[in-house]
Design an enzyme around this catalytic site. Structure first.
Site, short mmCIF file in Angstrom:
data_model
loop_
_atom_site.label_atom_id
_atom_site.label_comp_id
_atom_site.label_asym_id
_atom_site.label_seq_id
_atom_site.Cartn_x
_atom_site.Cartn_y
_atom_site.Cartn_z
N ARG A 238 -26.39 87.14 75.09
CA ARG A 238 -25.09 86.49 74.93
C ARG A 238 -24.15 86.83 76.08
NH1 ARG A 238 -24.41 89.55 69.27
NH2 ARG A 238 -26.65 89.14 69.37
N LYS B 20 -35.31 99.37 72.81
CA LYS B 20 -36.08 98.84 71.67
C LYS B 20 -37.19 99.82 71.29
CE LYS B 20 -35.62 93.86 72.66
NZ LYS B 20 -34.98 93.45 71.39
N1 BES Z 1 -34.38 89.12 72.98
C1 BES Z 1 -33.86 89.64 71.77
C2 BES Z 1 -34.06 88.69 70.58
C3 BES Z 1 -35.48 88.46 70.14
C4 BES Z 1 -36.01 89.18 69.09
C5 BES Z 1 -36.24 87.48 70.74
C6 BES Z 1 -37.29 88.92 68.67
C7 BES Z 1 -37.54 87.23 70.32
C8 BES Z 1 -38.06 87.95 69.28
C9 BES Z 1 -32.37 89.91 71.89
O1 BES Z 1 -31.89 90.20 73.17
C10 BES Z 1 -32.11 91.10 71.07
O2 BES Z 1 -32.56 92.15 71.43
N2 BES Z 1 -31.45 90.90 69.95
C11 BES Z 1 -31.29 91.94 69.03
C12 BES Z 1 -29.86 92.16 68.74
C13 BES Z 1 -29.64 93.52 68.16
C14 BES Z 1 -29.03 94.40 69.19
C15 BES Z 1 -28.81 93.48 66.95
C16 BES Z 1 -32.02 91.55 67.77
O3 BES Z 1 -31.96 90.40 67.38
O4 BES Z 1 -32.70 92.40 67.20
ZN ZN Z 2 -32.00 92.31 73.61
#
Ligand code: BES
Ligand code: ZN
Ligand code: ZN
Length: 504
Positions: free
Chosen positions: A357, A283
């Site tokens: 997931r 990230k």
């Molecule tokens: N834990 C995150 C989702 C999330 C985002 C929770 C913001 C709380 C606040 C999840 O594991 C993730 O990283 N999702 C990504 C998916 C991406 C790889 C397309 C996302 O939603 O950005």
């Molecule tokens: Zn994630």
């Protein structure tokens, strides 16, 4: 974990005007003619309460609060007015919010003792007022070492009800039930607020074990080797990059009566990524900042099973917390890896940041093997859901209309907002892989839906609902009974859901 002092809550009676306390909280709606406790206290102060309030712009609107020092003209040192808005629009949630604000205002003036004049008919109003007050009293301050003198712990909250009502058994029972729920919600908040350096999967298992001991729950914890044995290839992969190894934590409430113990369980599954760095699909600094909260779903599940132990519904409740830390390292899983799930389906990893997931897929497979009547998962699953619904509303997905409606009704009673989103069949094709049965990530658009459809692959025919709480797991600012930070969302909806099922 937080041994922050929790105030003692008790029912009391007696005129607010004769009540000794550091702060007396009164509810004021926006009608011109004040009634009840507000009118009585205003009279005792020769009309100066409402005059001063009006002069300061207080109109009884929701979100408005007014503090007046009584300078010895009342046994209460200060009076706090909290606005509840239009009387015809007043509902349980506006009472909760106002009560929460009243307690926070009292804490700001360093009150040790608070008396809350419960407005209206306590049979209807006690529960929301007590709930808002107990949630509003929550603070996460065990890491603050400076300015201690400013953080006087609130020791007691008395809920003032009409004479006689304070000894009512059913009101006492209502208060007890509410406090079980708020205790669990505040536990969930503590777990979510706790830094990831402290709250590893192992520590989360210890916290679950502590809750299990206190509330008489069964507990089973499986480590990395057991996860392999359970053929949870997706779950294992997510955890393999971290020194802090993964844990599958099972907490079970089992009814004492033999017949009830044999009933089919309700299964609750929670995402417990104790820190989500994104893994090798790292990230950005900005997106990573809050990722200690990526276990909020599991915190809600633990809280809900703890509540079940106190509510004692006539069916078992199985909680599953899928705990792992998603880290980049030489041992981490990679984009391009193909994982074999417990269900036997193969999954091509296209992005290691879509890890929730993967964990949930294996845990859902495991949970439905017990033939639950319903399985509900809670997860901070997608940023896309936050884009869609914002910070205050969660997404709800389900393969069962009755289950979806039951949860929506429970959430409305609890004052936790959810909005049902569709499982659009066309969206499924974006998960198609050339080399495996599925990919773990579809295209950008509709990301919350694709994530939910990925989960659906692992529940078979079991009635299933998925609550994406990425938005409401955290409050971006203080509001009503929320402090900035973890909200404990999900606990109260699940408690309502279980409570309602116990009674039908
Ligand atoms: N834990 C995150 C989702 C999330 C985002 C929770 C913001 C709380 C606040 C999840 O594991 C993730 O990283 N999702 C990504 C998916 C991406 C790889 C397309 C996302 O939603 O950005
Ligand atoms: Zn994630
Ligand atoms: Zn995540």
């Amino acid at each position: 974990m937080a041994d922050t002092s929790v105030p003692r809550f008790a029912l009391a009676s007696g005129a607010p005007g004769g009540t000794r306390a550091d702060v007396l909280v009164l509810f004021a709606d926006d009608s011109v003619r004040p009634n009840g406790a507000v009118a009585a206290i205003d009279r005792a102060l020769s009309g100066q309460l409402l005059r001063a309030a009006r002069e300061e712009g207080f109109r009884g609107k929701p979100e408005q609060t007014f503090v007046l020092h009584s300078h010895g003209r009342l046994p209460a040192v200060r009076v706090v007015l909290v606005g509840t808005g239009a009387p015809e629009k007043m509902d349980a949630e506006s009472l909760r919010q106002a009560a929460g604000r009243g307690i926070k205002a009292a804490q700001r003036v360093r009150a040790r003792s608070v008396a809350v004049a419960v407005p209206g008919n306590p049979i209807e109003t006690l529960a929301p007022v007590a709930e808002g007050a107990a949630l509003g009293a929550y603070r996460f301050d065990q890491y603050l070492t400076e300015r201690r003198e400013e953080r006087v712990p609130l020791a007691s909250v008395r809920l003032l009800v009409p004479d006689g009502a304070s000894r009512s058994r059913s009101l006492g029972e209502t208060l007890r039930r509410v406090l079980h729920v708020t205790e669990a919600a505040n536990l969930a908040r503590d777990l979510v607020n706790e830094p990831a350096g402290q709250l590893t999967p192992e520590r989360l298992a210890e916290e679950a074990s502590r809750a299990a001991k206190t509330h008489g729950l069964e507990l089973r914890v499986s480590g990395p080797r057991e996860l392999k044995k359970l053929r949870m290839g997706m779950f294992s992969a997510v955890g393999q990059g971290s020194q802090n190894t993964p844990r599958l934590i099972e907490v079970i409430y089992r009814p004492k009566k033999a017949a009830a113990a044999k009933a089919r369980p309700v299964a609750l599954v929670g995402k417990a990524i104790t820190f989500d760095s994104g893994g090798l699909s790292l990230k950005t600094a900005e997106n990573m900042a809050d990722m200690k909260t990526d276990m909020a779903g599991s915190a809600a599940v633990l809280g809900a099973v703890q509540v079940a132990a106190e509510l004692e519904p006539p069916f078992p409740v199985h909680g599953y917390l899928g705990a792992a830390e998603n880290m980049p390292s030489g041992a981490a899983y990679r984009p391009g890896d193909v994982l074999v799930s417990r269900a036997g389906k193969t999954v091509e990893v296209t992005n290691t940041d879509a890890e929730g997931r993967l964990v949930l897929g294996d845990v859902l497979t495991y949970a439905v093997e017990e033939k639950p009547v319903a399985v509900i998962d809670l997860a901070t699953l997608t940023g896309a859901c936050v884009v869609a619904l914002g910070n205050w509303v969660g997404g709800l997905f389900s393969n069962s209309d009755p289950l979806a409606n039951e949860l929506l009704e429970a959430s409305a009673r609890a004052g936790e907002a959810f909005w049902r989103l569709p499982l659009v069949e066309l969206q499924r094709e974006t998960l198609r892989s050339e080399i495996a049965d599925m990919k773990n990530l579809g295209e950008r658009w509709g990301g919350a839906i694709t994530a939910a459809m990925f989960l659906r692959e692992f529940v078979g025919d079991t009635p299933w609902a998925h609550l994406d709480i990425a938005g409401p797991s955290q409050a971006p600012r203080e509001r009503g009974y929320f402090a900035k930070g973890a909200t404990g969302v999900g606990v109260r909806t699940l408690a309502e859901f279980l409570f309602h099922r116990a009674r039908r």
